[in-house]
Scaffold this active site. Sequence first.
Site, PDB file in Angstrom:
ATOM      1  N   ASP A 265       0.989  -1.293  -0.225  1.00 59.67           N
ATOM      2  CA  ASP A 265       0.212   0.177  -0.072  1.00 59.67           C
ATOM      3  C   ASP A 265       0.892   1.126   0.013  1.00 59.67           C
ATOM      4  OD1 ASP A 265       0.676  -0.724   2.754  1.00 59.67           O
ATOM      5  OD2 ASP A 265      -0.576   0.762   3.423  1.00 59.67           O
TER       6      ASP A 265
ATOM      7  N   GLU B 221       0.120  -1.081   5.673  1.00 55.61           N
ATOM      8  CA  GLU B 221       1.100  -0.745   6.540  1.00 55.61           C
ATOM      9  C   GLU B 221       0.834   0.643   6.790  1.00 55.61           C
ATOM     10  OE1 GLU B 221       4.971   0.768   7.761  1.00 55.61           O
ATOM     11  OE2 GLU B 221       3.629   1.339   5.895  1.00 55.61           O
TER      12      GLU B 221
END
Length: 385
Positions: A71, A134
Amino acid sequence: MTAARMLERLVGFPTVSRDSNLALIEWVEAYLDDHGVEHWRIENDDGSKANLLARIGPAVEGGVVLSGHTDVVPVDGQPWTSDPFALVDKGEGRLYGRGTCDMKGFIACALSEVPSWVKLNLKVPITLALSYDEEVGCIGAPRMIERLLADHPRPAAVIVGEPTLMQPVVAHKGATNLRTTVTGRASHSSQVNQGISAIHVAARLVTRIEDVMTELRAEGRVDEAFNVVHSSLHVGKIQGGTAINIMARECSFDWEIRHLPSDRFEELLGRVNDTAAELEAEMRQRAPETGIVTETLNTTVPALADDNNAEILAMCQALLGQGPAGAVAYATEAGQFQREGLPTLICGPGSIAQAHQPDEYLEIAQLEEGVRFMQALSKRLQRTP
């Protein structure tokens, strides 16, 4: 496929944390299938996002996990001069795009070497661990780590590829995001004796949060390995009130604690909570409906301590030709791996100074160094008994 070409493909997937990363995961799965690599998907609760584990080499204990998050942070409101989700080479030795350094560059270095790795006689495996979410609190990695340890031979070490300019990092701070809501009693601002301003109470608590840092420095609770040598407490957002002539009934603020590996999050939070309890008692003597509530917005991301890492650190330093290891103030998934007893460090291409910025970029020289590290690592693992 070269690392640059791989990075181009990865950047082309707009995997902002608020959105799904499945398109990227599906593409990587197909790529691994083309090279005969086993892989396992670990989805979130609603199946909209997924982690991915892949193993190159034998299913035996030992070997190295190469871990990276898929991400990226949003680009909203940032003054980009090119499409953030298209890799751009402007001829100045940099590759521009969202996630180039944080941290699709590391993933590209690893994936580009897969065709070579599958041809090697690896004695122990190289495991790829790609996570989701994350950037919003290291949410995805724990269930991926749980699956790794439950269903696969235990690895010897983990390298998390956050941008460190390809220098090994052995410690980082833990991080927790919190929200405190103060409920007061509304009244006309000319009648201050009738109301209790939630904003005024919140301001006292915000000041206390900053004072805790002063106390920590005075107590000598510092670690010179970090550029901010003490645990930090910071209020980043505050809102409350309805009009200038109304004593605010509610005020909330979002804040964070980034604690040194040697400090305990619970103890630092306790200092703030003790003050909150005193303020709440004062408020409730006048208005029993008032109160102060603090909630965590994410599970505490554990700190990474410089511990149980001698072998993986020595190997990385030998492969990189680097000097002493460092420490960073930002939090990563490395602490989550270490919490499960896995020797862990951080090492990846790019600089954290470019992360989350408009026109984020990765130096081509850093990408090339990352590839050389992957190649050297695979040669080392061929010799590992």
